[in-house]
Design an enzyme around this catalytic site. Structure first.
Site: not given
Ligand code: GLC
Length: 640
Positions: A279, A321
């Site tokens: 993440d 991500e």
């Molecule tokens: C990523 C997740 C999102 C979250 C962020 C902070 O972007 O997809 O939903 O708010 O991380 O953890």
């Protein structure tokens, strides 16, 4: 003592008591990966006096995780060593859901495996299911403990059982590793708050505003609706919180943070995660005077983690991500091999936003230009995850350079797209909501389900059957491209039955301030029960997708390793690509307008094919004739 001796001193006692064959496996992996790992960790921590001890402790953490790895997962490691590109197959097909919203509990998800099988899923991402602070903690992205499942969802034992059941049915479990930050009630944060110096060093905590002010000069605000700036005052300290105020950023310049997170990561690997979604990767390294995003050290950290996964749990891969500039998104795929192996797979947000851009404008120029320029740049050994939307907002992350090339002004175009998808623009069919409007930059992102953004909500409100047809057409069109481009297609479960926006989030005080909940509804099983009724809306969408996935599983030309050539077929509304592998060539066509549109025969690269057949309709195509696509029509034409 040499460093090798230091390492042996910690590894020996862990692996020597193991079965000799197991011990030999670990030692062979050490021999192969240790030099790379050492180089990477030296880049990060080599200047520290305690480097040797830190390095040994990190390797020891991997050895302990290897020793604890269940036999069935070790067998998977062995099998995957003969099939390292398993995730690049054309048979890969992904789905994502929230455990509670989809099926109540982890056990409930277990009961629904046949639903995944119907859609041909081989990859199931369960949104974060760990314990969080009260209120759910940013949809699970504020983790209070990586080793505990949120009590209302079940237990770690349930998760292990689910992972095993899924695997037995050919579905890989995908879990999140939220490693940029912890929740403020994670035990590390609690200890830091209580003044424990060891844990204060896990976070960025400052006694006054001096350093926060210096950092903030070059930082971007991620959640400006929540709080301006990137720091939160906690008991007199200023703590770095990029996202919500209760998500405390970890300080990876401290090797103890790296080692502790490695322990959590390998714990999840041993529970049975086959893919870890890393993440918020761009944010994990901070440096004053920079935006503290996408810094080189962020890559080094992921590469080092990856090398450690090769030691302890090599069946597992990473998914990145990174919702940033397309060049930066690409960079997290690393080089695909050796010490450049980083994330093996990555979300492809560029394809996602440009599909929506093309639907809004009816023109494919930007989509074509960017895909031509960027889609094929991912290194061998990696794959894109192609999707039309996820649990997050849609932010218009196309590259300004790509837009410039076409005479499109990035800033104004984004403003237009925001107006379009919030329904303000004349002619818009969409029902989206604003997310995180920043009054200084005028930046804004969009929330909404696929069906509502594609016009289904408005069409139903207007009782307009032809608008319903157009909306269903748009939903199938964008999925047809995501399924055909090559890589892992990912469906946000609910989209396959045309789920509409859910405005009840406004009644929930934990969700009301975050419009992303409008597109995260509780799964509507009554709606899903209509999926076999070909005349119903859920049936049209589900049936359409099922037919496409069935074709896809038979066509290696749709694998991540196939070739992709983006074409200009002389019609500005059409997106056209040739996918091929070996002799097999498939021409993908998709129209982004609601009226029938023609592609002239001499514009189509028939590639001297003796015969052409549309795999979607099953009908032969005559290469001597112009080809007509209906409203939002698409075709997968096999040339042979
Ligand atoms: C990523 C997740 C999102 C979250 C962020 C902070 O972007 O997809 O939903 O708010 O991380 O953890």
């Amino acid at each position: 003592m040499s460093l090798d001796q230091v390492v042996e001193a910690v590894v020996g006692p862990v692996v020597d008591p193991l079965d000799p064959a197991d011990a030999a496996v670990f030692r062979a992996r050490l021999e192969r990966h240790l030099p790379d790992l050492r180089g990477l960790l030296e880049d990060l921590y080599g200047a520290r006096d305690d480097f040797d001890q830190s390095f040994a402790a990190i390797v020891e953490t991997a050895a302990v995780a290897f020793a604890a790895r269940p036999a069935d997962l070790k067998a998977l490691d062995a099998a995957r060593s003969g099939e390292p590109g398993w995730f690049r197959s054309h048979r890969m097909m992904g789905g994502v859901c929230y455990v509670d919203r989809f099926a109540g509990t982890i056990d409930g998800v277990c009961q629904r495996i046949s639903y995944f099988e119907e859609l041909g899923l081989t990859y199931l991402h369960l949104m974060p299911l760990y314990r969080t602070p009260p209120g759910g903690g940013d949809g699970g992205y504020a983790v209070s403990s990586y080793r505990e499942v949120a009590p209302h969802l079940g237990t770690m034992r349930d998760l292990e059982v689910l992972a095993r059941d899924l695997r037995a049915r050919g579905i890989s479990l995908v879990l999140d590793l939220v490693f940029n930050h912890t929740a403020d009630d994670h035990q590390w944060a609690v200890a830091a708050r209580e003044g424990d110096e060891v844990y204060r060093d896990f976070y960025f905590m400052f006694p006054d505003r001096e350093m926060p002010d210096r950092y903030e000069k070059t930082l971007r605000e991620i959640f400006p609706d929540v709080r301006r700036g990137s720091f939160t005052e906690v008991d007199g300290d200023w703590v770095w919180t990029t996202f919500h105020s209760y998500q405390w950023d970890l300080d990876y310049s401290n090797p103890a943070v790296f080692r502790h997170m490695l322990g959590e990561m390998l714990f999840l690997a041993n529970v049975g995660a086959e893919v870890l979604r890393l993440d918020a990767v761009p944010f994990i390294w901070k440096q004053e005077g920079t935006p503290s995003e996408n810094l080189p050290e962020a890559h080094t950290i992921i590469r080092a983690f990856n090398a450690l996964v090769r030691l302890a749990a090599p069946a597992m891969v990473f998914k990145s991500e990174a919702i940033v500039h397309p060049d930066d998104v690409l960079s997290y795929l690393g080089t695909g091999d050796g010490d450049g192996r980083e994330c093996e797979i990555s979300y492809n947000p560029l394809l996602m936003v440009e599909l929506w851009e093309a639907l809004a404008t009816g023109y494919t120029a930007l989509l074509r230009h960017s895909m031509d320029r960027r889609f094929t740049r991912n290194p061998d050994g990696t794959a894109w995850v192609n999707y039309v939307r996820g649990h997050d907002d849609i932010g218009w992350g196309f590259a300004d350079e790509d837009a410039d090339d076409l005479g499109i002004h990035g800033f104004y175009h984004r403003q237009y797209l925001n107006r379009f998808y919030t329904g303000e623009e004349p002619g818009s069919f969409a029902s989206g909501l604003p997310f995180q409007f920043n009054p200084e930059t005028l930046d804004m992102r969009i929330s909404g389900t696929t069906a509502s953004l594609c016009g289904l909500e408005r069409a139903l409100e207007a009782h307009d059957p032809s608008a319903v047809d157009a909306a269903v057409g748009r939903i199938l069109l964008i999925h047809s491209i995501v399924l055909a481009m090559g890589g892992i297609p990912l469906i946000f479960l609910g989209d396959e039955i045309g789920t509409l926006n859910d405005y009840t989030y406004l009644d929930d005080p934990d969700h009301a301030a975050d419009s992303r909940w409008v597109h995260r509804p509780v799964f509507d099983w009554a709606r899903a029960d209509q999926r076999h009724d070909a005349g119903s809306i859920p049936g049209r969408i589900h049936g359409g997708l099922q037919a496409l996935t069935a074709i896809r599983t038979r066509e290696p030309a749709f694998s991540a390793g196939s070739s992709t050539v983006v074409l200009d077929v002389g019609n500005p509304h059409v997106f056209a690509v040739v996918k091929s592998v070996g002799e097999r060539r498939i021409l993908i066509l998709g129209s982004f307008v609601s009226t029938p549109t023609t592609i002239e025969s001499d514009q189509i690269p028939w590639l001297n094919a003796a015969s052409a057949r549309d795999l979607v309709t099953g009908r032969a195509v005559d290469p001597k004739k112009d080809f007509v696509l209906g409203s939002y029509g698409f075709a997968w034409i096999a040339l042979s």
